[in-house]
Scaffold this active site. Structure first.
Site, PDB file in Angstrom:
ATOM      1  N   GLU A 129      -1.681  -1.162  -3.964  1.00 41.38           N
ATOM      2  CA  GLU A 129      -2.817  -0.378  -3.447  1.00 41.38           C
ATOM      3  C   GLU A 129      -2.506   1.108  -3.329  1.00 41.38           C
ATOM      4  O   GLU A 129      -1.389   1.478  -2.936  1.00 41.38           O
ATOM      5  CB  GLU A 129      -3.179  -0.951  -2.072  1.00 41.38           C
ATOM      6  CG  GLU A 129      -4.178  -0.136  -1.276  1.00 41.38           C
ATOM      7  CD  GLU A 129      -4.585  -0.857   0.007  1.00 41.38           C
ATOM      8  OE1 GLU A 129      -4.499  -2.102   0.067  1.00 41.38           O
ATOM      9  OE2 GLU A 129      -4.973  -0.167   0.956  1.00 41.38           O
TER      10      GLU A 129
ATOM     11  N   ASP B  42       0.851  -1.199   0.000  1.00 35.30           N
ATOM     12  CA  ASP B  42       0.000   0.000   0.000  1.00 35.30           C
ATOM     13  C   ASP B  42       0.883   1.244   0.000  1.00 35.30           C
ATOM     14  O   ASP B  42       1.706   1.419   0.899  1.00 35.30           O
ATOM     15  CB  ASP B  42      -0.873  -0.041   1.270  1.00 35.30           C
ATOM     16  CG  ASP B  42      -1.867   1.110   1.358  1.00 35.30           C
ATOM     17  OD1 ASP B  42      -1.716   2.105   0.616  1.00 35.30           O
ATOM     18  OD2 ASP B  42      -2.789   1.017   2.186  1.00 35.30           O
TER      19      ASP B  42
ATOM     20  N   HIS C 106     -11.909  -1.091   3.379  1.00 33.53           N
ATOM     21  CA  HIS C 106     -10.739  -0.553   4.091  1.00 33.53           C
ATOM     22  C   HIS C 106     -10.946  -0.680   5.602  1.00 33.53           C
ATOM     23  O   HIS C 106     -11.963  -0.217   6.136  1.00 33.53           O
ATOM     24  CB  HIS C 106     -10.540   0.917   3.704  1.00 33.53           C
ATOM     25  CG  HIS C 106      -9.494   1.609   4.508  1.00 33.53           C
ATOM     26  ND1 HIS C 106      -9.785   2.561   5.462  1.00 33.53           N
ATOM     27  CD2 HIS C 106      -8.148   1.465   4.528  1.00 33.53           C
ATOM     28  CE1 HIS C 106      -8.667   2.983   6.021  1.00 33.53           C
ATOM     29  NE2 HIS C 106      -7.655   2.336   5.467  1.00 33.53           N
TER      30      HIS C 106
ATOM     31  N   GLU D 110     -10.157   3.810  -0.618  1.00 33.52           N
ATOM     32  CA  GLU D 110     -10.419   4.335   0.727  1.00 33.52           C
ATOM     33  C   GLU D 110     -10.570   5.849   0.707  1.00 33.52           C
ATOM     34  O   GLU D 110     -11.183   6.415   1.609  1.00 33.52           O
ATOM     35  CB  GLU D 110      -9.335   3.889   1.718  1.00 33.52           C
ATOM     36  CG  GLU D 110      -7.989   4.536   1.513  1.00 33.52           C
ATOM     37  CD  GLU D 110      -6.924   4.033   2.487  1.00 33.52           C
ATOM     38  OE1 GLU D 110      -6.460   2.904   2.297  1.00 33.52           O
ATOM     39  OE2 GLU D 110      -6.568   4.773   3.410  1.00 33.52           O
TER      40      GLU D 110
HETATM   41 MG   LIG Z   1      -4.895   1.520   2.120  1.00 37.08          MG
END
Ligand SMILES: [Mg+2]
Length: 388
Positions: free
Chosen positions: A238, A212, A315, A265
């Site tokens: 991500e 991420d 998320h 998110e």
């Molecule tokens: Mg994230």
């Protein structure tokens, strides 16, 4: 049944585990890199915005018969103002079961100043409280009201830097954050590869690994990092670029078509997801039920995803009962994320529960509480104890 009262409060949730950690949490060693980190002097001068004193907003929606529901989100200061000034006067006296209508009212009330971002955090708080109330009034868990359960148990992954501990807890999938961004240049790419390589070696090939970037990359850096990390078999990449950069998402999709991509998110309300689904910008949507407009919004997002063959992994969905119930009910949701407050090494997850009644992940899987509403085991004394 009409809404009699909506109480808006600011709270803080700080679980105090009794077990002493074996070692300190590694999140302090590897800090996730954020867009603002481009300006390192803000850190050095101690001015960084992450120390904001905005607390959590929470609402208690009470029906005519005295039954109440509880919802929460983030960014208390401005979010509480939106709820108090714009939503409360328009929702009092409305039918508390009419969650679709009430959600639509809140979105329309927010249009003048932007229904996404902070407004959608405000909508989330109220909507989650309304679903909790609805479940209590009908004496059913929310996942049943949503048409679930759809699965026997939810497969969970843990996000952070303490992979050895997550493996000990029984997780079969885990996600790292990127401590290095484009501003760290080639050296940052090498260090990131070293982190991913060491993690892969530690967890082996039978554990899923994800990465991420917290929206901090640009197109060129994303492509370069993904190519470099291809040998390590990342399940997905991500939040690599700014949430608003639609053309950037298209470009990355075209330049690295083999890479599974995930984001969402920082997309708010269903329209952003509908646009992304239409262009198939990513493979996995990651709305946060406490940010995207609540259960009503997240359910719409799941239906959009399902119709487009896109999966959803909410998320932080396993952090609170709201995401747990949604994930248990929706066919589009394949996994659950535990992020906020994964325990320090040696501390049982049970000791990290922030709201009494929240189900805990056991051996990598979770089953939500079947108590009415979201199964929150809280009373007015508890609410008083967390208020600030
Ligand atoms: Mg994230």
């Amino acid at each position: 049944m009409k809404i009699k009262e909506i109480r808006v409060v600011e709270i803080e949730l700080n679980p105090q585990p009794t077990t002493k950690p074996r070692t300190p949490i590694k999140t302090k060693e590897y800090r996730l890199n954020r867009p603002i980190d481009m300006y390192s002097t803000l850190w050095e001068e101690g001015r960084h915005i992450s120390s904001s004193n905005w607390k959590r907003p929470a609402v208690i929606v009470t029906a005519e018969d005295g039954t109440w529901g509880f919802g929460l989100s983030l960014y208390g200061g401005p979010v509480c103002r939106i709820i108090e000034d714009h939503f409360v006067p328009n929702l009092l006296g409305e039918n508390c079961m009419a969650t679709e209508k009430l959600w639509d009212i809140m979105v329309r009330l927010s249009t003048a100043f932007g229904a996404t971002g902070l407004s959608s955090y405000a909508i989330s708080v109220v909507d989650c409280a309304l679903w909790d109330l609805k479940g209590k009034l009908l004496n059913k868990p929310v996942y049943e009201l949503l048409g679930g359960p759809q699965k026997d148990k939810i497969f969970c992954y843990a996000s952070g830097f303490d992979q050895e501990w997550y493996m000990e807890l029984g997780f079969k999938a885990t996600k790292l954050f990127t401590p290095y961004g484009p501003e760290h240049g080639l050296d940052g790419i090498h260090k990131l590869e070293e982190l991913v390589s060491n993690t892969r070696e530690l967890i082996g090939d039978n554990i899923e690994l994800m990465l991420d970037a917290w929206t901090n990359f640009d197109v060129e850096h994303t492509v370069r990092v993904c190519e470099k990390l291809r040998p390590y078999g990342l399940k997905w990449m991500e939040d690599y670029i700014s949430a608003d950069d639609t053309v950037g998402y298209q470009t990355i999709r075209e330049r690295i078509p083999w890479q599974t991509l995930a984001t969402g998110e920082h997309w708010y309300l269903p329209t952003a997801f509908a646009n992304a689904a239409g262009q198939r910008l990513v493979d996995i949507f990651q709305p946060d039920v406490l940010w995207c407009g609540g259960i009503t919004s997240a359910q719409k997002i799941c239906h959009i995803a399902e119709a487009h063959g896109i999966s959803v992994i909410a998320h932080g969905g396993m952090n609170y009962p709201y995401g747990q119930h949604l994930s248990y009910a929706m066919p589009a949701i394949t996994w659950g994320e535990r992020s906020e407050g994964v325990s320090s090494p040696g501390v049982p997850l049970e000791e990290m529960v922030k709201i009494p009644g929240t189900s805990v992940i056991k051996d990598g899987y979770l089953v939500p509480s079947d108590a009415p509403g979201f199964g929150l085991e809280i009373d007015e004394n508890w609410i008083e104890s967390v208020m600030v």
